[in-house]
Design a protein around this motif. Structure first.
Motif, PDB file in Angstrom:
ATOM      1  N   ASN A 165      36.757  40.607  46.229  1.00  0.00           N
ATOM      2  CA  ASN A 165      37.930  39.749  46.084  1.00  0.00           C
ATOM      3  C   ASN A 165      37.654  38.347  46.623  1.00  0.00           C
ATOM      4  O   ASN A 165      38.089  37.337  46.038  1.00  0.00           O
ATOM      5  CB  ASN A 165      39.137  40.360  46.805  1.00  0.00           C
ATOM      6  CG  ASN A 165      40.434  39.707  46.413  1.00  0.00           C
ATOM      7  OD1 ASN A 165      40.718  39.506  45.228  1.00  0.00           O
ATOM      8  ND2 ASN A 165      41.251  39.354  47.394  1.00  0.00           N
ATOM      9  N   ALA A 166      36.909  38.262  47.726  1.00  0.00           N
ATOM     10  CA  ALA A 166      36.537  36.958  48.279  1.00  0.00           C
ATOM     11  C   ALA A 166      35.664  36.187  47.293  1.00  0.00           C
ATOM     12  O   ALA A 166      35.790  34.961  47.159  1.00  0.00           O
ATOM     13  CB  ALA A 166      35.813  37.142  49.611  1.00  0.00           C
ATOM     14  N   ALA A 167      34.781  36.905  46.583  1.00  0.00           N
ATOM     15  CA  ALA A 167      33.926  36.248  45.595  1.00  0.00           C
ATOM     16  C   ALA A 167      34.757  35.708  44.431  1.00  0.00           C
ATOM     17  O   ALA A 167      34.506  34.595  43.944  1.00  0.00           O
ATOM     18  CB  ALA A 167      32.864  37.226  45.090  1.00  0.00           C
ATOM     19  N   TYR A 168      35.729  36.480  43.978  1.00  0.00           N
ATOM     20  CA  TYR A 168      36.604  35.993  42.899  1.00  0.00           C
ATOM     21  C   TYR A 168      37.385  34.757  43.348  1.00  0.00           C
ATOM     22  O   TYR A 168      37.550  33.806  42.572  1.00  0.00           O
ATOM     23  CB  TYR A 168      37.566  37.092  42.451  1.00  0.00           C
ATOM     24  CG  TYR A 168      36.983  38.007  41.406  1.00  0.00           C
ATOM     25  CD1 TYR A 168      36.861  37.599  40.085  1.00  0.00           C
ATOM     26  CD2 TYR A 168      36.536  39.286  41.740  1.00  0.00           C
ATOM     27  CE1 TYR A 168      36.327  38.430  39.127  1.00  0.00           C
ATOM     28  CE2 TYR A 168      35.996  40.130  40.779  1.00  0.00           C
ATOM     29  CZ  TYR A 168      35.892  39.703  39.478  1.00  0.00           C
ATOM     30  OH  TYR A 168      35.340  40.529  38.526  1.00  0.00           O
ATOM     31  N   THR A 169      37.848  34.753  44.579  1.00  0.00           N
ATOM     32  CA  THR A 169      38.555  33.580  45.092  1.00  0.00           C
ATOM     33  C   THR A 169      37.647  32.362  45.096  1.00  0.00           C
ATOM     34  O   THR A 169      38.033  31.268  44.671  1.00  0.00           O
ATOM     35  CB  THR A 169      39.071  33.855  46.522  1.00  0.00           C
ATOM     36  OG1 THR A 169      40.032  34.924  46.478  1.00  0.00           O
ATOM     37  CG2 THR A 169      39.726  32.619  47.118  1.00  0.00           C
ATOM     38  N   ARG A 170      36.422  32.549  45.553  1.00  0.00           N
ATOM     39  CA  ARG A 170      35.468  31.455  45.645  1.00  0.00           C
ATOM     40  C   ARG A 170      35.082  30.906  44.268  1.00  0.00           C
ATOM     41  O   ARG A 170      34.859  29.697  44.103  1.00  0.00           O
ATOM     42  CB  ARG A 170      34.217  31.953  46.377  1.00  0.00           C
ATOM     43  CG  ARG A 170      33.167  30.899  46.630  1.00  0.00           C
ATOM     44  CD  ARG A 170      32.056  31.426  47.510  1.00  0.00           C
ATOM     45  NE  ARG A 170      31.299  32.509  46.913  1.00  0.00           N
ATOM     46  CZ  ARG A 170      31.394  33.788  47.241  1.00  0.00           C
ATOM     47  NH1 ARG A 170      32.221  34.183  48.180  1.00  0.00           N
ATOM     48  NH2 ARG A 170      30.649  34.699  46.631  1.00  0.00           N
ATOM     49  N   LEU A 171      35.050  31.787  43.266  1.00  0.00           N
ATOM     50  CA  LEU A 171      34.537  31.397  41.950  1.00  0.00           C
ATOM     51  C   LEU A 171      35.626  31.203  40.904  1.00  0.00           C
ATOM     52  O   LEU A 171      35.311  30.888  39.744  1.00  0.00           O
ATOM     53  CB  LEU A 171      33.548  32.464  41.465  1.00  0.00           C
ATOM     54  CG  LEU A 171      32.271  32.591  42.292  1.00  0.00           C
ATOM     55  CD1 LEU A 171      31.539  33.886  41.956  1.00  0.00           C
ATOM     56  CD2 LEU A 171      31.363  31.398  42.048  1.00  0.00           C
ATOM     57  N   ALA A 172      36.887  31.362  41.279  1.00  0.00           N
ATOM     58  CA  ALA A 172      37.973  31.344  40.293  1.00  0.00           C
ATOM     59  C   ALA A 172      37.974  30.089  39.431  1.00  0.00           C
ATOM     60  O   ALA A 172      38.129  30.152  38.206  1.00  0.00           O
ATOM     61  CB  ALA A 172      39.319  31.501  41.000  1.00  0.00           C
TER      62      ALA A 172
ATOM     63  N   ASP B 270      35.512  30.860  34.217  1.00  0.00           N
ATOM     64  CA  ASP B 270      35.472  30.810  32.755  1.00  0.00           C
ATOM     65  C   ASP B 270      34.258  30.037  32.251  1.00  0.00           C
ATOM     66  O   ASP B 270      33.667  30.404  31.221  1.00  0.00           O
ATOM     67  CB  ASP B 270      36.759  30.182  32.211  1.00  0.00           C
ATOM     68  CG  ASP B 270      37.949  31.116  32.328  1.00  0.00           C
ATOM     69  OD1 ASP B 270      37.748  32.336  32.482  1.00  0.00           O
ATOM     70  OD2 ASP B 270      39.096  30.621  32.284  1.00  0.00           O
ATOM     71  N   ILE B 271      33.856  28.996  32.967  1.00  0.00           N
ATOM     72  CA  ILE B 271      32.672  28.232  32.574  1.00  0.00           C
ATOM     73  C   ILE B 271      31.424  29.108  32.650  1.00  0.00           C
ATOM     74  O   ILE B 271      30.596  29.130  31.732  1.00  0.00           O
ATOM     75  CB  ILE B 271      32.503  26.991  33.476  1.00  0.00           C
ATOM     76  CG1 ILE B 271      33.671  26.019  33.270  1.00  0.00           C
ATOM     77  CG2 ILE B 271      31.168  26.295  33.200  1.00  0.00           C
ATOM     78  CD1 ILE B 271      33.697  24.878  34.256  1.00  0.00           C
TER      79      ILE B 271
ATOM     80  N   ASP C  69      48.547  43.531  30.818  1.00  0.00           N
ATOM     81  CA  ASP C  69      47.158  43.108  30.994  1.00  0.00           C
ATOM     82  C   ASP C  69      46.750  43.474  32.416  1.00  0.00           C
ATOM     83  O   ASP C  69      47.122  42.808  33.380  1.00  0.00           O
ATOM     84  CB  ASP C  69      47.069  41.604  30.746  1.00  0.00           C
ATOM     85  CG  ASP C  69      45.645  41.073  30.701  1.00  0.00           C
ATOM     86  OD1 ASP C  69      44.715  41.874  30.895  1.00  0.00           O
ATOM     87  OD2 ASP C  69      45.470  39.857  30.477  1.00  0.00           O
ATOM     88  N   VAL C  70      45.997  44.565  32.549  1.00  0.00           N
ATOM     89  CA  VAL C  70      45.611  45.111  33.844  1.00  0.00           C
ATOM     90  C   VAL C  70      44.321  44.433  34.311  1.00  0.00           C
ATOM     91  O   VAL C  70      43.345  44.376  33.571  1.00  0.00           O
ATOM     92  CB  VAL C  70      45.412  46.633  33.759  1.00  0.00           C
ATOM     93  CG1 VAL C  70      45.017  47.199  35.115  1.00  0.00           C
ATOM     94  CG2 VAL C  70      46.669  47.316  33.229  1.00  0.00           C
ATOM     95  N   ALA C  71      44.330  43.933  35.557  1.00  0.00           N
ATOM     96  CA  ALA C  71      43.211  43.125  36.052  1.00  0.00           C
ATOM     97  C   ALA C  71      43.040  41.922  35.128  1.00  0.00           C
ATOM     98  O   ALA C  71      41.976  41.698  34.539  1.00  0.00           O
ATOM     99  CB  ALA C  71      41.938  43.946  36.169  1.00  0.00           C
ATOM    100  N   ALA C  72      44.100  41.144  35.022  1.00  0.00           N
ATOM    101  CA  ALA C  72      44.217  40.096  34.010  1.00  0.00           C
ATOM    102  C   ALA C  72      43.234  38.955  34.193  1.00  0.00           C
ATOM    103  O   ALA C  72      42.933  38.234  33.232  1.00  0.00           O
ATOM    104  CB  ALA C  72      45.649  39.543  34.017  1.00  0.00           C
ATOM    105  N   GLY C  73      42.745  38.735  35.413  1.00  0.00           N
ATOM    106  CA  GLY C  73      41.812  37.639  35.641  1.00  0.00           C
ATOM    107  C   GLY C  73      42.421  36.298  35.297  1.00  0.00           C
ATOM    108  O   GLY C  73      43.546  35.992  35.691  1.00  0.00           O
ATOM    109  N   THR C  74      41.707  35.504  34.511  1.00  0.00           N
ATOM    110  CA  THR C  74      42.186  34.167  34.147  1.00  0.00           C
ATOM    111  C   THR C  74      42.977  34.158  32.840  1.00  0.00           C
ATOM    112  O   THR C  74      43.326  33.089  32.342  1.00  0.00           O
ATOM    113  CB  THR C  74      41.012  33.186  34.021  1.00  0.00           C
ATOM    114  OG1 THR C  74      40.113  33.650  33.012  1.00  0.00           O
ATOM    115  CG2 THR C  74      40.275  33.044  35.348  1.00  0.00           C
ATOM    116  N   GLY C  75      43.233  35.329  32.265  1.00  0.00           N
ATOM    117  CA  GLY C  75      44.083  35.399  31.080  1.00  0.00           C
ATOM    118  C   GLY C  75      43.358  35.414  29.754  1.00  0.00           C
ATOM    119  O   GLY C  75      43.979  35.206  28.706  1.00  0.00           O
TER     120      GLY C  75
END
Length: 223
Positions: free
Chosen positions: A25-32, A36-37, A68-74
């Motif tokens: 989760n910390a990695a997703y926060t850092r890379l959010a 997409d790029i 949309d489960v674990a929707a991420g950036t959509g």
């Protein structure tokens, strides 16, 4: 491999190979903000390819409601919209930064910033959704396999659970557990398989075996 691809795969590996959910989760926060790029740089096509497989089976009118489960950036909601989906979509994701990007797309009716766990229901009413879509999240240290019955509970009878899984050595054991739970639900006459198809996850060669990542796309119906 180009520099952009190298950076993209470093991002993917930083997310996929975390040893626990907290670090993931910390990695997703850092890379959010650059997620997409990087996915574009590795030729990620998991979202669009699942939509291509599943779209013909999806109820597609203004009354249709998708989770949309674990929707991420959509990205999943975007590809459904681009394919002509006219229903509404709700999203749920544990990572607030990723979900904030999804919210800004304007594609969601409602969103939930909450962890999806294997010991309690989703924060939605039972028998609510015509579709539950899970893209790229069924892998180790992401969604726990035990959450599947709760996703099924959120579906209306006849509703579809659509998802994909990576075909990699790293994901082999997890995929076996996942399919074991689904087979149990099928044996209990709670689900049936509608379609299974091999798809491409990413066009760029991965560092695991030097080949593009393949995956399975699944469509199941709640009975």
């Amino acid at each position: 491999m180009s520099e952009e691809e190298e950076m993209g795969w470093r991002c993917v590996n930083d997310l996929v190979y975390q040893s626990n959910a907290k670090d993931r989760n910390a990695a997703y926060t850092r890379l959010a903000s650059v997620y997409d790029i990087h996915m574009e740089n590795v030729g990620a096509v998991a979202n669009e390819n699942l939509v291509k497989v599943a779209f013909e089976f999806v109820k597609n009118d203004e009354s249709s409601l998708m989770l949309d489960v674990a929707a991420g950036t959509g990205k999943t909601a975007k590809y459904f919209k681009d394919s002509g989906y006219v229903g509404q979509t709700d999203g749920i994701d544990v990572n607030a930064e990723m979900l904030d990007i999804a919210i800004r797309t304007g594609l969601y009716r409602k969103t939930y910033s909450q962890e999806i766990v294997d010991h309690s229901p989703l924060p939605v009413p039972d028998n609510t959704y015509d579709v539950a879509a899970v893209v790229g999240a069924f892998l180790e240290n992401h969604l726990r396999t035990g959450c599947i019955p709760y996703i099924v509970r959120a579906l209306k009878p006849g509703g579809l659970m659509i998802f994909n899984c990576r075909i990699t050595e790293h994901n082999k054991e997890y995929l076996g557990k996942l399919m074991g739970i689904i087979d149990s639900l099928i044996d209990d006459s709670k689900m049936e398989l509608v379609k299974k198809k091999e798809i491409c996850f990413s066009r760029s060669n991965s560092k695991e075996d030097g080949k593009p990542i393949k995956g399975w796309a699944f469509v199941y119906r709640k009975l």
